[in-house]
Scaffold this motif. Structure first.
Motif, PDB file in Angstrom:
ATOM      1  N   ALA A  19      10.488  -6.266  -2.293  1.00  0.00           N
ATOM      2  CA  ALA A  19      11.282  -5.177  -2.835  1.00  0.00           C
ATOM      3  C   ALA A  19      10.421  -4.142  -3.543  1.00  0.00           C
ATOM      4  CB  ALA A  19      12.323  -5.737  -3.798  1.00  0.00           C
ATOM      5  N   LYS A  20       9.201  -4.472  -3.857  1.00  0.00           N
ATOM      6  CA  LYS A  20       8.325  -3.555  -4.589  1.00  0.00           C
ATOM      7  C   LYS A  20       7.550  -2.679  -3.612  1.00  0.00           C
ATOM      8  CE  LYS A  20       7.156  -7.129  -7.641  1.00  0.00           C
ATOM      9  NZ  LYS A  20       6.145  -7.727  -8.458  1.00  0.00           N
ATOM     10  N   ALA A  21       6.267  -2.805  -3.583  1.00  0.00           N
ATOM     11  CA  ALA A  21       5.390  -1.992  -2.756  1.00  0.00           C
ATOM     12  C   ALA A  21       4.964  -2.763  -1.512  1.00  0.00           C
ATOM     13  CB  ALA A  21       4.169  -1.592  -3.579  1.00  0.00           C
ATOM     14  N   ALA A  22       4.122  -2.127  -0.720  1.00  0.00           N
ATOM     15  CA  ALA A  22       3.590  -2.782   0.471  1.00  0.00           C
ATOM     16  C   ALA A  22       2.787  -4.010   0.053  1.00  0.00           C
ATOM     17  CB  ALA A  22       2.704  -1.817   1.247  1.00  0.00           C
ATOM     18  N   PRO A  23       2.820  -5.066   0.870  1.00  0.00           N
ATOM     19  CA  PRO A  23       2.076  -6.281   0.525  1.00  0.00           C
ATOM     20  C   PRO A  23       0.576  -6.028   0.386  1.00  0.00           C
ATOM     21  CG  PRO A  23       3.557  -6.676   2.361  1.00  0.00           C
ATOM     22  CD  PRO A  23       3.541  -5.202   2.114  1.00  0.00           C
TER      23      PRO A  23
END
Length: 118
Positions: A19-23
């Motif tokens: 749900a946050k940023a790209a892995p």
């Protein structure tokens, strides 16, 4: 055949991070020689990595803990419960180390009689 009892934990942690940023590739947590200090890796870092990397790390942790306990059996029912507990702890404590979270949950479960031997 399933390899570890912590794969579900890795999947859940990766979902939290999704749900946050790209892995982040797991190599971002490695030293100059390519080694990851698994005793310093945090819940948040595991959540922020790729699913494949989280699975590999969860396999390592599971094997390490089973090795410490001299166990060669997998109890998937207990494993799923520990996965859930560790995931919930990590959601609330992203700065906690994975080692601390797993150890804390196992200690609590043993104290409650949930981790009985065969």
């Amino acid at each position: 055949m399933k390899k570890t009892t912590l794969l579900g934990f890795a999947a859940a942690m990766a979902m939290i991070g999704a749900a946050k940023a790209a892995p982040v590739d797991h190599s971002a947590y490695a030293d100059a020689n390519g080694f990851i200090d698994v005793q310093k890796l945090t819940c948040g870092q595991l959540a922020d990595t790729y699913q494949e990397d989280a699975n590999a790390l969860a396999s390592w942790y599971s094997g390490w803990y089973n090795g410490l306990a001299h166990k060669h059996f997998a109890d998937f029912k207990k494993g799923r419960e520990v996965e859930h507990q560790v995931t919930e702890h990590c959601k609330a404590h992203p700065d906690a180390t994975i080692i601390h979270a797993i150890g804390l949950i196992l200690k609590e479960d043993r104290a409650e009689g949930l981790m009985m031997e065969k």
